[in-house]
Design an enzyme around this catalytic site. Structure first.
Site, short mmCIF file in Angstrom:
data_model
loop_
_atom_site.label_atom_id
_atom_site.label_comp_id
_atom_site.label_asym_id
_atom_site.label_seq_id
_atom_site.Cartn_x
_atom_site.Cartn_y
_atom_site.Cartn_z
N SER A 1 15.99 -7.22 -26.98
CA SER A 1 15.06 -8.18 -26.30
C SER A 1 15.43 -8.56 -24.77
CB SER A 1 15.09 -9.33 -27.33
OG SER A 1 14.46 -10.41 -26.79
N TYR B 1 19.26 -16.88 -30.96
CA TYR B 1 18.60 -15.78 -31.25
C TYR B 1 18.97 -14.58 -30.11
CZ TYR B 1 14.58 -12.43 -30.76
OH TYR B 1 13.81 -11.07 -30.69
N GLU C 1 15.54 -11.33 -24.13
CA GLU C 1 16.24 -12.73 -24.29
C GLU C 1 17.61 -12.51 -24.15
OE1 GLU C 1 14.80 -15.94 -25.01
OE2 GLU C 1 12.94 -15.00 -24.13
#
Length: 226
Positions: free
Chosen positions: A24, A48, A26
């Site tokens: 990801s 996460y 992120e």
């Protein structure tokens, strides 16, 4: 741990398998360079993101240490009508459509000045598939290469629904994240050059498609809650 268990099973069992790791954007967190590439250092700023970074490096390790065919798709934000209700983009699209259908609700949001790289999910799945068709595994950033603010997203979504977003959206500072990424977007040059993936859908068309799909497939508004 689930990523490691799957990779270990592939390593041990006597059959060929290909592994796709859903990494990801992120993972990058607070970056020092833009746009992000496969070589950009990771600096995750949420639980996460930390877990995604761990799975990403675990996958790289099994590829390099054991020769497992495993690749990482480093996907930036990818949207469709199937997006979960707790994601902010889905909240915006769904609220705009419900209000168009008669709902009197007010949509509360946090920081709408953040900028992200948004694309259409089905096109990103094509990139996943292409990665797995290659002779050797690798890691690829999958992105549009363009940052847009959440404010732009909201304005377009409500506009396509025939509404003025300022009349239906309220900013709530309690919804601000404790550690926010102001802007992030990716460079998909490697995916384009090595696996032939290209993304050509303009941002405005993406939002219009999301609104159209929600109008077609989204639930009707309960008259009692109007």
């Amino acid at each position: 741990m689930s990523t490691m268990n799957l990779l270990e099973a592939i390593r041990i069992l006597p059959f060929k398998a290909k592994f796709y790791q859903a990494s990801s954007s992120e993972m990058y967190g607070k970056v020092n360079e833009l746009p992000v590439t496969e070589k950009t250092a990771l600096h995750p700023v949420s639980p996460y993101a930390v877990s995604k970074a761990a799975s990403h490096w675990m996958t790289v390790n099994y590829r390099e240490a054991y020769g497992v065919f495993c690749c990482c798709g480093i996907l930036f934000n990818h949207e469709s009508v199937l997006r979960g209700e707790h994601f902010v983009t889905k909240k915006i699209i769904s609220a705009a459509v419900r209000i168009r259908k008669g709902s009197k609700e007010k949509l509360k949001l946090g920081n709408i000045e953040i900028k992200r790289d948004w694309g259409l999910a089905p096109e990103y799945v094509k990139a996943m598939w292409l990665m797995l068709q290659q002779d050797s595994p690798d890691d690829y950033v999958v992105a549009t290469g363009e940052p847009h603010s959440l404010r732009e997203f909201i304005e377009l979504a409500f506009s396509y629904a025939g509404l003025d977003w300022k009349k239906h959206v309220a900013i709530d500072e309690n919804l601000y994240r404790p550690s926010e990424i102001d802007i992030i977007y990716g460079n998909p040059a490697k995916a384009k050059a090595q696996i032939g993936w290209e993304y050509n859908l303009p941002f405005e068309n993406l939002i219009k498609q999301l609104v159209d799909e929600e109008l077609k497939h989204g639930p009707e508004v309960n008259p009692a809650k109007r």
